[in-house]
Structure formats: structure tokens, C-alpha cells
Design an enzyme around this catalytic site. Structure first.
Site, PDB file in Angstrom:
ATOM      1  N   GLY A 146       3.327  -4.132  11.020  1.00 59.23           N
ATOM      2  CA  GLY A 146       2.389  -4.473   9.711  1.00 59.23           C
ATOM      3  C   GLY A 146       2.384  -2.827   8.904  1.00 59.23           C
ATOM      4  O   GLY A 146       3.257  -2.392   8.736  1.00 59.23           O
ATOM      5  N   VAL A 147       1.129  -2.583   8.666  1.00 59.88           N
ATOM      6  CA  VAL A 147       0.662  -1.589   7.654  1.00 59.88           C
ATOM      7  C   VAL A 147       1.143  -0.179   8.162  1.00 59.88           C
ATOM      8  O   VAL A 147       1.806   0.622   7.715  1.00 59.88           O
ATOM      9  CB  VAL A 147      -0.692  -1.467   7.350  1.00 59.88           C
ATOM     10  CG1 VAL A 147      -1.254  -0.312   6.578  1.00 59.88           C
ATOM     11  CG2 VAL A 147      -1.253  -2.511   6.657  1.00 59.88           C
ATOM     12  N   ASP A 148       0.823  -0.147   9.490  1.00 55.61           N
ATOM     13  CA  ASP A 148       1.031   1.129  10.456  1.00 55.61           C
ATOM     14  C   ASP A 148       2.348   1.527  10.277  1.00 55.61           C
ATOM     15  O   ASP A 148       3.045   2.724   9.906  1.00 55.61           O
ATOM     16  CB  ASP A 148       0.538   1.011  11.709  1.00 55.61           C
ATOM     17  CG  ASP A 148       0.458   2.278  12.206  1.00 55.61           C
ATOM     18  OD1 ASP A 148       0.027   2.190  13.723  1.00 55.61           O
ATOM     19  OD2 ASP A 148       0.440   3.257  11.996  1.00 55.61           O
ATOM     20  N   ASN A 208      -3.592   2.147  15.391  1.00 58.24           N
ATOM     21  CA  ASN A 208      -4.175   1.907  16.652  1.00 58.24           C
ATOM     22  C   ASN A 208      -4.584   3.461  17.050  1.00 58.24           C
ATOM     23  O   ASN A 208      -4.228   4.374  16.874  1.00 58.24           O
ATOM     24  CB  ASN A 208      -3.022   1.026  17.520  1.00 58.24           C
ATOM     25  CG  ASN A 208      -1.989   2.132  17.839  1.00 58.24           C
ATOM     26  OD1 ASN A 208      -1.837   3.123  18.467  1.00 58.24           O
ATOM     27  ND2 ASN A 208      -0.678   1.523  17.464  1.00 58.24           N
ATOM     28  N   SER A 210      -7.625  -4.676  10.152  1.00 58.85           N
ATOM     29  CA  SER A 210      -7.951  -5.638  11.408  1.00 58.85           C
ATOM     30  C   SER A 210      -7.459  -7.119  10.918  1.00 58.85           C
ATOM     31  O   SER A 210      -7.658  -7.908  12.120  1.00 58.85           O
ATOM     32  CB  SER A 210      -9.283  -5.695  11.886  1.00 58.85           C
ATOM     33  OG  SER A 210      -9.540  -4.356  12.550  1.00 58.85           O
ATOM     34  N   ILE A 214       0.814  -1.408  -0.176  1.00 57.31           N
ATOM     35  CA  ILE A 214      -0.090  -0.074  -0.127  1.00 57.31           C
ATOM     36  C   ILE A 214       0.867   1.266  -0.106  1.00 57.31           C
ATOM     37  O   ILE A 214       0.380   2.242  -0.499  1.00 57.31           O
ATOM     38  CB  ILE A 214      -0.942   0.130   1.277  1.00 57.31           C
ATOM     39  CG1 ILE A 214      -2.099   0.947   0.791  1.00 57.31           C
ATOM     40  CG2 ILE A 214      -0.096   0.304   2.410  1.00 57.31           C
ATOM     41  CD1 ILE A 214      -3.303   0.637   1.649  1.00 57.31           C
ATOM     42  N   TYR A 242      -4.753  -7.734  14.299  1.00 55.69           N
ATOM     43  CA  TYR A 242      -6.064  -7.637  15.330  1.00 55.69           C
ATOM     44  C   TYR A 242      -6.996  -8.683  15.065  1.00 55.69           C
ATOM     45  O   TYR A 242      -8.084  -8.983  15.495  1.00 55.69           O
ATOM     46  CB  TYR A 242      -6.818  -6.471  14.643  1.00 55.69           C
ATOM     47  CG  TYR A 242      -6.317  -5.092  15.801  1.00 55.69           C
ATOM     48  CD1 TYR A 242      -5.218  -5.316  16.715  1.00 55.69           C
ATOM     49  CD2 TYR A 242      -6.873  -3.919  15.375  1.00 55.69           C
ATOM     50  CE1 TYR A 242      -4.636  -3.817  17.265  1.00 55.69           C
ATOM     51  CE2 TYR A 242      -6.361  -2.645  16.011  1.00 55.69           C
ATOM     52  CZ  TYR A 242      -5.386  -2.785  17.237  1.00 55.69           C
ATOM     53  OH  TYR A 242      -4.757  -1.407  17.682  1.00 55.69           O
TER      54      TYR A 242
END
Ligand code: APR
Length: 182
Positions: free
Chosen positions: A39-41, A31, A128, A18, A132
Site C-alpha cells: 500500500g502507501v508504505d 506498521n 488503516s 501521496i 488494516y
């Protein structure tokens, strides 16, 4: 790969990273602290640079932690995308703590915020379904239904789902078969 139209909006499901997407905005699976993570964050903050975190700190200073299902927007820093829309997906417990509704809200509020800012194209990750632990087959149906419903009322040039693995892409493609014909 899916490349179709919902109303006048191009909808694409593809495998990729992404942080490399050239849509006007990309959505971050953040979060509530907005202070970054894995991850993506982690990928978005790494690729976008410190400016994104600076803007996140200002947002938290102004309005506090971001509740699950809500969305905020920052610049894209060094990313190809001009904006990052940060949203917080639900942490999966057992499906009986409002997780489906909160996941739908995360997609819906991200789309609404993009619309509010006149953004014409945006990319979603599979919110998620990593740390998550939301079961991806259920999450895909919720995500695609939320986007399909929103696109029946509003138009973008393009909405993309960017899945990190071929396996995840296949789950989303199967989910789209169902959602698009229901
Ligand atoms: N591009 C696209 N998708 C990615 C990328 C990437 N660069 N990196 C990871 N993913 C995928 C994962 O494979 C997973 O399918 O994004 C999906 C979401 O996984 P997470 O990033 O773990 O997000 P989530 O499950 O929503 O958990 C959020 O994890 O990183 C922390 O700070 C974050 O606390 C928050 C939590």
C-alpha cells in the site's frame, strides 16, 4: 474535491498519489516494524528510496517498534516532500478494541509531531482503511474530526487528505459535510 479553511489553515481533500504531493511532509500508514510493506508504505519507500528505510532502522534500533497510534519522522529521500511522518493505524477487529481512539491518536500525534518540527504543510493518506480493514466511512469521520479539533488550537499553512480512489474521496467529502457542520 474539497478546498476550504479551518481557522487559518487550508484544508483540501483530493484524489491522487501521496508520493507525488509537494507538501513539506507526507504521512505514511506504516506498521510497527517500520520495515516497509505494501500500500502507501510500499509506495513511499519505493518512491523515496533506501534512505528512508535506513532512518527507520536507526529509529527502531534506538527506541524499538512503533506502538499503534504513535508517530516518528524521517527525511523524504527522493520524494518531493522533505519529511515522512510514519504512524501506525489500528488493525480493525470489531470496533470494540480501542480502534477508534487509536486511529484518532495516529492523526493527532502526526499533526503534533509536524508542529514540533515547524512543518507548515502535510498530506495524510486514509490511514488503516486498506490492509488494516478499518471501515472507511467511520475512519473518515474520525480522521476529519481529529484534524478539525487539532486545527482549532494550532495553525498550519495547509493540511491535505490524499485519497487514492474517487470512491474514497467521495466518502471523505460526505464525511466532511457532516464533521464541518457538527
Ligand atoms: N497514495 C495515497 N493513498 C494510497 C496510496 C498512494 N500511493 N497507495 C495506497 N493508498 C491508500 C489505499 O487505497 C488505502 O485507502 O491508502 C489507504 C491505506 O491503505 P494501506 O496502505 O493498506 O494502509 P493500512 O490500511 O493502514 O495498512 C497498513 O499495510 O502496507 C502495509 O506496512 C503496511 O502493515 C502496514 C499495513
Amino acid at each position: 474535491m474539497v478546498d476550504t479553511c479551518v481557522g487559518k489553515t487550508r484544508l483540501r481533500l483530493l484524489q491522487g498519489d501521496i508520493t507525488q504531493q509537494d507538501t513539506e511532509a507526507i504521512v505514511n500508514a506504516a506498521n510497527s516494524s517500520l520495515m516497509g510493506g505494501g500500500g502507501v508504505d510500499g509506495a513511499i519507500h519505493r518512491a523515496g528510496g533506501p534512505q528512508i528505510l535506513e532512518e527507520c532502522k536507526e529509529i527502531v534500533a534506538r527506541q524499538g517498534r512503533l506502538p499503534t497510534g504513535e508517530a516518528v519522522i524521517t527525511g523524504g529521500g527522493r520524494l518531493p516532500a522533505r519529511y515522512v511522518i510514519h504512524t501506525v493505524g489500528p488493525i480493525w477487529q470489531d470496533g470494540r478494541h480501542g480502534e477508534p481512539e487509536l486511529l484518532r491518536n495516529a492523526y493527532y500525534n502526526s499533526l503534533a509531531l509536524a508542529k514540533k518540527h515547524g512543518i507548515r504543510s502535510l498530506s495524510f493518506p486514509s490511514i488503516s482503511t486498506g490492509a488494516y480493514r478499518f471501515p472507511i466511512d467511520q475512519a473518515a469521520r474520525i480522521a476529519l474530526t481529529a484534524v478539525r479539533d487539532f486545527l482549532q488550537e494550532h495553525e498550519f499553512a495547509e493540511v491535505r487528505f490524499v485519497l487514492f480512489s474517487e470512491k474514497d474521496l467521495r466518502v471523505y467529502e460526505e464525511a466532511w459535510e457532516e464533521v464541518s457542520s457538527s
